[in-house]
Design an enzyme around this catalytic site. Structure first.
Site, PDB file in Angstrom:
ATOM      1  CE1 TYR A  43       8.439  18.557  27.051  1.00 23.37           C
ATOM      2  CE2 TYR A  43       9.749  17.208  28.618  1.00 23.37           C
ATOM      3  CZ  TYR A  43       9.330  17.559  27.116  1.00 23.37           C
ATOM      4  OH  TYR A  43      10.100  17.160  26.278  1.00 23.37           O
ATOM      5  CG  PHE A  81       0.141  -3.280   9.342  1.00 22.87           C
ATOM      6  CD1 PHE A  81      -1.038  -3.468   8.418  1.00 22.87           C
ATOM      7  CD2 PHE A  81       0.695  -2.052   9.506  1.00 22.87           C
ATOM      8  CE1 PHE A  81      -1.810  -2.362   8.217  1.00 22.87           C
ATOM      9  CE2 PHE A  81      -0.217  -0.839   9.134  1.00 22.87           C
ATOM     10  CZ  PHE A  81      -1.508  -1.310   8.504  1.00 22.87           C
ATOM     11  CB  THR A  82       1.633  -0.977   5.131  1.00 27.43           C
ATOM     12  OG1 THR A  82       0.846  -0.599   6.083  1.00 27.43           O
ATOM     13  CG2 THR A  82       0.729  -1.771   4.041  1.00 27.43           C
ATOM     14  CG  ASP A 103       0.900  -5.088  15.567  1.00 29.70           C
ATOM     15  OD1 ASP A 103       0.360  -4.567  16.154  1.00 29.70           O
ATOM     16  OD2 ASP A 103       1.155  -4.656  14.384  1.00 29.70           O
ATOM     17  CE  LYS A 116      -4.919   0.485  13.502  1.00 23.43           C
ATOM     18  NZ  LYS A 116      -3.831   1.273  13.583  1.00 23.43           N
ATOM     19  NE  ARG A 159      -4.061  -2.237   3.166  1.00 22.67           N
ATOM     20  CZ  ARG A 159      -3.687  -1.213   3.797  1.00 22.67           C
ATOM     21  NH1 ARG A 159      -3.634  -1.603   5.161  1.00 22.67           N
ATOM     22  NH2 ARG A 159      -2.802  -0.302   3.467  1.00 22.67           N
ATOM     23  CG  PHE A 207      -1.206   2.078   0.810  1.00 20.61           C
ATOM     24  CD1 PHE A 207       0.103   1.609   1.078  1.00 20.61           C
ATOM     25  CD2 PHE A 207      -1.971   2.383   1.831  1.00 20.61           C
ATOM     26  CE1 PHE A 207       0.449   1.507   2.354  1.00 20.61           C
ATOM     27  CE2 PHE A 207      -1.338   2.509   3.088  1.00 20.61           C
ATOM     28  CZ  PHE A 207      -0.366   2.082   3.561  1.00 20.61           C
TER      29      PHE A 207
HETATM   30  N1  F0G Z   1       0.162  -2.689  13.153  1.00 19.50           N
HETATM   31  C1  F0G Z   1      -1.113  -3.003  12.622  1.00 19.50           C
HETATM   32  C2  F0G Z   1      -1.669  -4.471  12.701  1.00 19.50           C
HETATM   33  C3  F0G Z   1      -1.892  -2.013  12.156  1.00 19.50           C
HETATM   34  O1  F0G Z   1      -3.332  -2.279  11.520  1.00 19.50           O
HETATM   35  C4  F0G Z   1      -1.601  -0.568  12.024  1.00 19.50           C
HETATM   36  C5  F0G Z   1      -2.348   0.360  11.617  1.00 19.50           C
HETATM   37  C6  F0G Z   1      -0.238  -0.407  12.546  1.00 19.50           C
HETATM   38  C7  F0G Z   1       0.589  -1.299  13.253  1.00 19.50           C
HETATM   39  C8  F0G Z   1       0.309   1.213  12.611  1.00 19.50           C
HETATM   40  O2  F0G Z   1      -0.314   1.804  13.467  1.00 19.50           O
HETATM   41  O3  F0G Z   1      -1.337   3.538  12.298  1.00 19.50           O
HETATM   42  O4  F0G Z   1      -1.127   3.931  14.723  1.00 19.50           O
HETATM   43  O5  F0G Z   1       0.460   4.002  13.290  1.00 19.50           O
HETATM   44  N2  F0G Z   1      -3.269   0.251  10.687  1.00 19.50           N
HETATM   45  C9  F0G Z   1      -4.175   0.923  10.296  1.00 19.50           C
HETATM   46  C10 F0G Z   1      -5.310   0.251   9.221  1.00 19.50           C
HETATM   47  C11 F0G Z   1      -3.517   2.226   9.498  1.00 19.50           C
HETATM   48  O6  F0G Z   1      -6.363   1.110   8.757  1.00 19.50           O
HETATM   49  O7  F0G Z   1      -5.290  -0.942   9.090  1.00 19.50           O
HETATM   50  P1  F0G Z   1      -0.619   3.353  13.523  1.00 19.50           P
END
Ligand code: F0G
Length: 459
Positions: free
Chosen positions: A74, A126-127, A217, A260, A384, A451
């Site tokens: 843990y 980013f979303t 990021d 990624k 997108r 989305f």
């Molecule tokens: N920042 C970027 C640039 C991303 O592309 C993503 C996720 C995140 C943050 C969030 O990270 O998914 O680990 O919580 N991108 C995915 C995509 C979902 O399909 O582009 P996460």
């Protein structure tokens, strides 16, 4: 570098996963059941899955071996210390707090640094990043260069910050209202486009003058480093690893989705240099993620990530990874398909506005195109555009972004060149019958990140 010779993957295949092919009738039923939303398809009904490069990488034998070294204590797992070493060595940040994935780190950063009414500039959005900023009371401001919003513009560094937009924001609202700029490597929503080191240096000088932090990021920043090596004067003799360290040295910390660049299926982290911020992040972690030495990750996953980080900064890895994306893009360009230029790192983005000009943006051309591609051949892509951009919080209207794109995202080390050829043929088939394609109506709209779960019917 022997760049004249064709590249090939710097690995061979040890294990395979069989794919299922479906009939058109089966796909027709599957996409209807999914409400024309590719996020809601069952992966079993998908042939080539280009939904995302997130968590979909193939791990190496060394990473699988690392999985067996999981120390599931843990507290104080040795895998945490291995990950901390890797982050210090390859990203250069002193302090590490693991999180369950990228958005866990974004939640942490936003809640720790943003006060109600603050402004958070970013090189596009980013979303999940923007949503966490807004939930913390922040107001997102896009300061990316204008070229980023023009899909056919060949500018090599479309991820750059427009320094004059940043200066204007500082003079309009005051630096004390801007806790940090959110700087993304290889800007996802712009088409996987890099910033240049020269631009980062300028930004660094400006931000230091005004005491504004630069929070990276880092999700695809090793890929950004590869583009700097390939495109920017003075960097061709430096390794991806060296360039990545130089980038991070001009930033104050990062959020990372390790799914990624990191070559793992799950995980993320927050990292920074400041001790006080680190302590706050550790404390925040125990409330929302888990103890600060695992933050929602299993020990084995932290170990696999430590190995994945090391593999991700190898020049030959990036050459093959980005080489494959370039191959797909070049074949599509040869077939006269409008895509975002220049070709980005992690995906090819089809320009749905150009492909389906007869469909109004509020009838969701990109959502429609993604559904049609699935129907054609079982390839799963991602919208997108207007669906992903959501509604303006002030007016409640769809944001109708300039970029209305379908993303063909390439998982790392997963598909072959022959798969890429099938993708090109399928896109070309849809393109041929584009005039007959009609738009979609949204019939269910969730409150956040619509989305992922929205439902549509045919017009
Ligand atoms: N920042 C970027 C640039 C991303 O592309 C993503 C996720 C995140 C943050 C969030 O990270 O998914 O680990 O919580 N991108 C995915 C995509 C979902 O399909 O582009 P996460």
């Amino acid at each position: 570098m022997e760049s004249k010779r064709s590249w090939a993957e710097p690995y061979k295949i040890k294990m395979v996963e069989l794919l299922k092919m479906t009939t058109r009738q089966e796909r027709e039923q599957a996409i209807e059941e999914a409400g024309f939303n590719t996020f809601l398809l069952k992966s079993d009904d998908v042939y080539i899955d280009l939904l995302t490069d997130s968590g979909t990488s193939a791990m190496s034998d060394r990473q699988w071996a690392a999985i067996m070294m999981g120390d599931e204590a843990y507290a104080g797992s040795k895998n945490f210390y291995a990950l901390e070493d890797a982050v210090q060595k390859f990203y250069g940040y002193k302090n590490l707090v693991p999180t369950h994935q990228g958005r866990g780190a974004e939640h942490m950063l936003s809640q720790l640094l943003i006060k109600e009414g603050d402004y958070i500039p970013g090189n596009m959005y980013f979303t999940t990043t923007r949503l966490h900023q807004e939930r913390a009371g922040g107001i997102f401001v896009d300061v990316i260069v204008d070229q980023a919003h023009r899909p056919q513009d060949d500018f090599p560094f479309k991820g750059n910050v427009d320094i004059s937009k940043m200066e204007k924001l500082i003079s309009d609202v005051g630096a004390d209202k801007i806790p940090y700029i959110s700087l993304e490597g290889n800007v996802n929503m712009a088409g996987g486009q890099p910033f240049s080191m020269a631009n980062l240096k300028e930004l660094y000088t400006l931000c230091r003058q005004h005491d504004i932090l630069i929070m990276l990021d880092a999700t695809r920043t090793a890929e950004n480093a590869y583009f700097i090596q390939q495109r920017e004067d003075g960097y061709s003799d430096m390794s991806v690893a060296e360039i990545l360290l130089e980038i991070c040295s001009m930033t104050d910390g990062c959020t990372m989705s390790a799914k990624k660049d990191g070559l793992v299926n799950i995980g993320g982290f927050f990292a920074c240099n400041d001790t006080e911020l680190y302590q706050k992040a550790q404390n925040f972690c125990v409330v929302f993620e888990g103890l600060h030495t695992y933050g929602g990750m299993a020990g084995r996953d932290m170990q696999a990530l430590a190995v994945g980080i090391e593999e991700s900064v190898q020049d030959n890895h990036q050459q093959a990874r980005i080489g494959q994306v370039e191959y797909l893009g070049m074949q599509l360009i040869k077939a006269d398909i409008p895509i975002v230029r220049p070709i980005g790192s992690h995906a090819i983005f089809l320009d749905a506005k150009q492909i389906l000009p007869h469909i109004d943006q509020d009838d969701f051309p990109a959502q429609t195109l993604a559904a049609e591609l699935y129907l054609e051949s079982g390839i799963r892509a991602m919208e997108r555009g207007n669906v992903s951009a959501g509604r303006d919080p002030l007016t409640g209207n769809n944001r109708r972004p300039e970029l209305e794109l379908v993303r063909l995202t390439i998982p790392r080390r997963v598909y072959t060149q022959a798969h890429m050829d099938v993708v090109v043929e399928s896109v070309a088939e849809v393109y041929k019958r584009r005039q007959d394609i009609k738009g979609l109506t949204m019939v269910f709209e969730p409150e956040y990140l619509r989305f992922f779960q929205a439902l549509f019917t045919r017009k």
